[in-house]
Scaffold this active site. Structure first.
Site, PDB file in Angstrom:
ATOM      1  N   ASN A   6      81.897  99.081  90.518  1.00  0.00           N
ATOM      2  CA  ASN A   6      81.928  99.543  89.127  1.00  0.00           C
ATOM      3  C   ASN A   6      82.698 100.847  89.071  1.00  0.00           C
ATOM      4  OD1 ASN A   6      79.932 101.861  89.251  1.00  0.00           O
ATOM      5  ND2 ASN A   6      78.686 100.199  90.063  1.00  0.00           N
ATOM      6  N   TYR A   7      82.951 101.335  87.874  1.00  0.00           N
ATOM      7  CA  TYR A   7      83.843 102.477  87.688  1.00  0.00           C
ATOM      8  C   TYR A   7      83.169 103.837  87.842  1.00  0.00           C
ATOM      9  CZ  TYR A   7      87.500  99.393  85.930  1.00  0.00           C
ATOM     10  OH  TYR A   7      88.470  98.444  85.812  1.00  0.00           O
TER      11      TYR A   7
END
Ligand code: CTP
Length: 418
Positions: A230-231
């Site tokens: 994920n970011y």
């Protein structure tokens, strides 16, 4: 994974200048002794002034050979003190009042000679008499040639000063004015300024405490070259770690893969990649901690099977996922009556209701709620807006503010629990 993705967006924060508002209005006395590094003291003084501190400077006679009083008077916006009295008009420079005026006395550069005199109580100039009469914390930034620095006499003097509570900002390695290379360069002005900020931030509640923090994303491997991630940048968690360490806590940072790095020497980083590795590191480390703050954007799912070889393109495919361990919930089960546990929640709807459910389910002391519906909070902005919900039902909504200050609010709330 969708929720992890959004959580990661909110974890965006800049770590720079976390100490800015701590310096405002503080009285900093800078002592300058005779070393080539005195030119860097000009930047140090400018740094303090820019941060809102009031600066006065005391120099030794020898220091005037390396940097002019005019330069330092201009930067500090105050006259420089060198002698016990001004020979022109007889005005007395009182070392006692200088020492009493200061909230912190920073001697940079500190030569081997001055360090030796400080360690032995020699008082043959204004800078030293001021040291002996000052009641405030003292910081020294040694600067000298490598052989002088590593000489047992100098090392012993530094130890003596440290044992009396003086903060020693260690010299760094690099090119020295002598042409030699080694340890002896004065630390950079930012490093010295950080050490001073730490002194102003030090809190009795945090000194000697150990706090575990999780931060960043986790990567769940699909095959040798691919992962589900994920970011999350990890910046919120790292900012919290810097704040904790500045206040005197020992920090165990269990970090997923991120680009940011921890700066403070009191932060021990345990690097992990997957949710399971983060879980194991937390189970190992939480018993050593007085509190834990769970900021990580942990993947909720991981591939059920990991391919040993790179997965080939074979047309459409689907991946079977299994749930990961809920690390915060496990910490909530492990928590002893004296330990404290803090979680995060990012919600898009029914925010307080959902956060309260997590608070109870994970046995947290309080939860930091971010709502994506708040303007100015979220990815790509330097501000954030949080609500802290406590297990006793108390709710505090904070104003929109810089994210570095948000880290400070969270740590201050934790202090109330320690
Ligand atoms: N957390 C954790 N381990 C997980 C998932 C979450 O430690 N496997 C922690 C997070 O670090 C955060 C809190 O639990 O402090 C809430 O995370 P969040 O992703 O919002 O909640 P979930 O429990 O995953 O619930 P959902 O994704 O369904 O909203």
């Amino acid at each position: 994974m969708a929720v992890d993705f959004v959580v990661s967006l909110l974890l965006f924060i800049f770590v720079d200048n976390i100490s800015l508002f701590m310096m405002k209005g503080k009285h900093i006395l800078v002592g300058v002794t005779g070393g080539i590094a005195a030119y860097k003291t000009a930047y140090l003084i400018r740094n303090f002034v820019k941060q809102g501190a009031e600066v006065r400077v005391v120099m030794t006679e020898m220091a005037k050979q390396f940097i002019t009083p005019l330069t330092l008077a201009t930067l500090s916006q105050n006259p420089i003190a060198v002698d016990f009295f001004d020979p022109e008009n007889g005005q007395w420079n009182s070392h006692v009042s200088l020492g009493l005026w200061a909230d912190c006395y920073v001697i940079a550069p500190a030569t081997a000679n001055t360090l030796a005199k400080m360690a032995n109580g020699v008082a043959d100039n204004l800078l030293l008499t001021t040291y002996l009469s000052a009641k405030c914390p003292t910081v020294v930034a040694p600067a000298m040639d490598l052989d002088m620095y590593r000489h047992p006499a100098t090392q012993q003097n530094l130890q003596t000063l440290a044992s009396r509570g003086v903060t020693v900002v260690e010299a760094e390695s690099g090119f020295l004015a002598s042409g030699l290379e080694g340890k002896g360069r004065m630390a950079e002005p930012e490093t010295i300024a950080d050490a001073v900020a730490d002194i102003f931030k030090r809190s009795d509640k945090m000194v000697g405490k150990t706090v575990m923090v999780t931060a960043g994303p986790t990567y769940e491997k699909l095959d040798p070259v691919r992962f589900i991630g994920n970011y999350s940048s990890g910046k919120m968690g790292y900012a919290i770690c810097e704040e904790l360490a500045s206040r005197g806590a020992n920090v165990i940072l269990v970090s997923g893969p991120v680009k940011v790095s921890a700066r403070h020497k009191n932060i021990k980083v345990v690097k992990v990649e997957s949710a399971h590795e983060m879980y194991e590191a937390c189970v190992d480390n939480f018993p050593k901690a007085d509190a834990a703050i769970m900021t990580a954007a942990v993947a909720d799912y991981t591939p059920e099977f990991r391919a040993e070889q790179k997965i080939k393109r074979i047309g459409d495919m689907s991946i079977s996922l299994k749930a990961t361990e809920d690390i915060a919930a496990r910490m909530g089960q492990m928590k002893s009556p004296s330990q404290r546990l803090v979680g995060f929640a990012l919600e898009t709807n029914d925010e307080e209701f959902n956060a309260e459910k997590k608070l109870a389910k994970k046995n947290l002391d309080f939860i930091v709620l971010n709502s994506l519906n708040d303007k100015g909070a979220g990815f790509g902005v330097d501000t954030n807006k949080i609500t802290i919900i406590e297990s006793n039902g108390m709710k505090t909504a904070y104003d929109l503010k810089p994210k570095t200050e948000v880290a400070s609010d969270i740590v201050s709330k934790l202090e109330e629990y320690l």
